[in-house]
Design a protein around this motif. Structure first.
Motif, PDB file in Angstrom:
ATOM      1  N   GLY A 117       0.798  -1.222   0.000  1.00 24.81           N
ATOM      2  CA  GLY A 117       0.000   0.000   0.000  1.00 24.81           C
ATOM      3  C   GLY A 117       0.830   1.270   0.000  1.00 24.81           C
ATOM      4  O   GLY A 117       0.285   2.373   0.026  1.00 24.81           O
ATOM      5  N   ASP A 118       2.144   1.129  -0.054  1.00 21.86           N
ATOM      6  CA  ASP A 118       3.032   2.284   0.034  1.00 21.86           C
ATOM      7  C   ASP A 118       2.915   3.193  -1.193  1.00 21.86           C
ATOM      8  O   ASP A 118       2.607   2.751  -2.299  1.00 21.86           O
ATOM      9  N   SER A 119       3.147   4.480  -0.985  1.00 21.03           N
ATOM     10  CA  SER A 119       3.220   5.465  -2.061  1.00 21.03           C
ATOM     11  C   SER A 119       3.873   6.715  -1.502  1.00 21.03           C
ATOM     12  O   SER A 119       3.969   6.895  -0.286  1.00 21.03           O
ATOM     13  N   TRP A 120       4.305   7.599  -2.410  1.00 22.83           N
ATOM     14  CA  TRP A 120       4.849   8.879  -1.961  1.00 22.83           C
ATOM     15  C   TRP A 120       3.798   9.661  -1.176  1.00 22.83           C
ATOM     16  O   TRP A 120       4.106  10.292  -0.165  1.00 22.83           O
ATOM     17  N   ALA A 121       2.548   9.609  -1.627  1.00 22.55           N
ATOM     18  CA  ALA A 121       1.478  10.319  -0.928  1.00 22.55           C
ATOM     19  C   ALA A 121       1.326   9.802   0.491  1.00 22.55           C
ATOM     20  O   ALA A 121       1.138  10.579   1.436  1.00 22.55           O
ATOM     21  N   LEU A 122       1.405   8.494   0.675  1.00 24.84           N
ATOM     22  CA  LEU A 122       1.271   7.929   2.015  1.00 24.84           C
ATOM     23  C   LEU A 122       2.443   8.340   2.896  1.00 24.84           C
ATOM     24  O   LEU A 122       2.258   8.704   4.060  1.00 24.84           O
ATOM     25  N   ARG A 123       3.659   8.323   2.334  1.00 22.97           N
ATOM     26  CA  ARG A 123       4.834   8.631   3.137  1.00 22.97           C
ATOM     27  C   ARG A 123       4.975  10.115   3.445  1.00 22.97           C
ATOM     28  O   ARG A 123       5.544  10.491   4.469  1.00 22.97           O
ATOM     29  N   THR A 124       4.451  10.979   2.590  1.00 19.41           N
ATOM     30  CA  THR A 124       4.709  12.418   2.706  1.00 19.41           C
ATOM     31  C   THR A 124       3.473  13.221   3.073  1.00 19.41           C
ATOM     32  O   THR A 124       3.548  14.181   3.843  1.00 19.41           O
ATOM     33  N   TRP A 125       2.317  12.846   2.528  1.00 20.60           N
ATOM     34  CA  TRP A 125       1.088  13.614   2.715  1.00 20.60           C
ATOM     35  C   TRP A 125       0.037  12.848   3.511  1.00 20.60           C
ATOM     36  O   TRP A 125      -1.152  13.160   3.412  1.00 20.60           O
ATOM     37  N   TYR A 126       0.420  11.845   4.264  1.00 19.85           N
ATOM     38  CA  TYR A 126      -0.581  11.015   4.959  1.00 19.85           C
ATOM     39  C   TYR A 126      -1.586  11.911   5.682  1.00 19.85           C
ATOM     40  O   TYR A 126      -1.203  12.737   6.512  1.00 19.85           O
ATOM     41  N   PRO A 127      -2.881  11.770   5.367  1.00 25.08           N
ATOM     42  CA  PRO A 127      -3.852  12.786   5.798  1.00 25.08           C
ATOM     43  C   PRO A 127      -4.429  12.582   7.190  1.00 25.08           C
ATOM     44  O   PRO A 127      -5.593  12.887   7.454  1.00 25.08           O
ATOM     45  N   VAL A 128      -3.596  12.081   8.101  1.00 24.45           N
ATOM     46  CA  VAL A 128      -4.007  11.880   9.495  1.00 24.45           C
ATOM     47  C   VAL A 128      -2.973  12.562  10.376  1.00 24.45           C
ATOM     48  O   VAL A 128      -1.773  12.332  10.222  1.00 24.45           O
ATOM     49  N   ALA A 129      -3.430  13.384  11.291  1.00 25.30           N
ATOM     50  CA  ALA A 129      -2.514  14.142  12.143  1.00 25.30           C
ATOM     51  C   ALA A 129      -1.715  13.215  13.060  1.00 25.30           C
ATOM     52  O   ALA A 129      -2.207  12.179  13.515  1.00 25.30           O
ATOM     53  N   GLY A 130      -0.470  13.596  13.317  1.00 24.17           N
ATOM     54  CA  GLY A 130       0.341  12.914  14.308  1.00 24.17           C
ATOM     55  C   GLY A 130       1.053  11.673  13.826  1.00 24.17           C
ATOM     56  O   GLY A 130       1.569  10.909  14.645  1.00 24.17           O
ATOM     57  N   VAL A 131       1.116  11.462  12.521  1.00 24.61           N
ATOM     58  CA  VAL A 131       1.778  10.269  11.997  1.00 24.61           C
ATOM     59  C   VAL A 131       3.025  10.628  11.195  1.00 24.61           C
ATOM     60  O   VAL A 131       4.110  10.105  11.446  1.00 24.61           O
ATOM     61  N   VAL A 132       2.875  11.519  10.218  1.00 22.48           N
ATOM     62  CA  VAL A 132       3.971  11.922   9.338  1.00 22.48           C
ATOM     63  C   VAL A 132       4.264  13.408   9.581  1.00 22.48           C
ATOM     64  O   VAL A 132       3.366  14.235   9.452  1.00 22.48           O
ATOM     65  N   PRO A 133       5.493  13.774   9.923  1.00 26.62           N
ATOM     66  CA  PRO A 133       5.783  15.184  10.237  1.00 26.62           C
ATOM     67  C   PRO A 133       5.439  16.156   9.120  1.00 26.62           C
ATOM     68  O   PRO A 133       5.045  17.299   9.387  1.00 26.62           O
ATOM     69  N   SER A 134       5.572  15.741   7.872  1.00 22.38           N
ATOM     70  CA  SER A 134       5.333  16.644   6.747  1.00 22.38           C
ATOM     71  C   SER A 134       3.864  16.741   6.350  1.00 22.38           C
ATOM     72  O   SER A 134       3.515  17.487   5.434  1.00 22.38           O
ATOM     73  N   SER A 135       2.985  16.023   7.027  1.00 27.95           N
ATOM     74  CA  SER A 135       1.571  16.023   6.662  1.00 27.95           C
ATOM     75  C   SER A 135       0.893  17.338   7.018  1.00 27.95           C
ATOM     76  O   SER A 135       1.054  17.864   8.132  1.00 27.95           O
ATOM     77  N   ALA A 136       0.105  17.863   6.090  1.00 28.36           N
ATOM     78  CA  ALA A 136      -0.670  19.078   6.362  1.00 28.36           C
ATOM     79  C   ALA A 136      -1.749  18.839   7.401  1.00 28.36           C
ATOM     80  O   ALA A 136      -2.251  19.797   8.002  1.00 28.36           O
TER      81      ALA A 136
END
Length: 322
Positions: free
Chosen positions: A211-230
């Motif tokens: 299920g991996d993708s750049w979107a998952l690693r960089t833009w994951y849309p859940v707070a508190g998981v990925v530092p770069s997520s909006a």
């Protein structure tokens, strides 16, 4: 070192010119937004008073503009790049625009005696700041090689794509896949939560699984998981829903022109349009998760004025001339 003219100093163009200045180039730039021009000047760019002033004496001219109509106006309009730059100057358009506009720019530049490449980028604002963008460059081999020398300080990857307009083709197809991946990450994240999975545990699994993708690693849309997520910043924009919608529509237009069905892409475009219609267009495109978790109608603070991924770029771009 070279003299570089630059048109378009928004959220991408500004930090890109800063990297050129750090590499020792003399960069003279123009933007209709005084704030964008001042911000770039603070990083060492020499402010110009017009397009003509920016390109005078330049060895190479870069443009970074929001849409095809803006690029056409900047290059073809009265007092524009083709009017003002010295014949033979190398021209590099790093905007993401439609295929028809890209073709018109190539043809007009060649007719006027200029070297021209379409060189859109991937990597977002963070990549522009870090100098780690990927450039996709379409044009004749000699012009692509010449442009690559100037692009190097802004990039981690420089990939020649082939003939004229193939850089734009690569960018359009790449972004189509990106936003489809983003929609999939949003649906998977919400479903995992509702099935009782810890958000970090699920991300740890998906990021090393199929299920991996750049979107998952960089833009994951859940707070508190990925530092770069909006999502960590109430979806303050890194790449707005409006820009995402623009890019998906570029892919849809290209698909129609080539008789290519884009059933998934068209559905994701409809999701982005729903965000825009709900007043979320200036927020980050990863707010698409709100369509899945049911929070779209929830009250949210306005997107911060200090980080509009589209507003600055659009306001700082010359409007098309009649």
């Amino acid at each position: 070192m070279a003299t570089i003219g630059w048109i378009g100093l928004g959220n991408m163009g500004g930090p890109m010119t800063a990297n050129l200045v750090r590499a020792g180039h003399a960069v003279r730039g123009f933007d209709l937004s005084p704030a964008a021009l001042a911000a770039a000047a603070a990083s060492g760019l020499t402010p110009a008073t017009s397009i003509a002033d920016a390109v005078a004496g330049a060895d190479v001219v870069f443009t970074m503009l929001p849409r095809g109509e803006h690029a056409l106006a900047v290059y073809l309009g009265e007092g524009g790049v083709l009017d003002s730059a010295a014949p033979g100057t190398l021209l590099v358009d790093s905007s993401t625009i439609d295929m028809d506009s890209a073709r018109k720019l190539h043809d007009a530049a060649a007719e006027a005696g200029f070297r021209f490449v379409d060189a859109p980028v991937s990597g977002g604002i963070s990549g522009a700041e870090a100098g780690t963008l990927t450039f996709m460059i379409g044009g004749d081999a000699a012009s692509v090689a010449a442009a690559s020398v100037f692009i190097e300080p802004m990039s981690a990857n420089i990939i020649p794509t082939g003939a004229a307009t193939t850089g734009q083709a690569a960018k359009i197809c790449n972004n189509l896949m990106l936003f489809i991946n983003l929609a999939g990450a949003a649906e998977g994240a919400v479903l995992a939560d509702r099935l009782g999975l810890d958000k970090q545990v699920f991300w740890d699994i998906a990021s090393v699984s199929s299920g991996d993708s750049w979107a998952l690693r960089t833009w994951y849309p859940v707070a508190g998981v990925v530092p770069s997520s909006a999502a960590n910043r109430d979806f303050a924009p890194t790449f707005t829903a409006e820009l995402a919608n623009k890019d998906i529509n570029l892919a849809i237009a290209a698909a129609k022109a080539t008789n290519t069905p884009l059933e998934i892409g068209e559905h994701v475009q409809q999701l982005m349009q729903r965000l825009i219609d709900a007043g979320e267009g200036a927020r980050d495109c990863s707010a698409i998760v709100k369509l899945v978790d049911g929070t779209l109608g929830a009250t949210a603070a306005p997107a911060p004025d200090s980080a509009p991924a589209t507003a600055t770029a659009t306001a700082s771009t010359p409007a098309p001339r009649a």
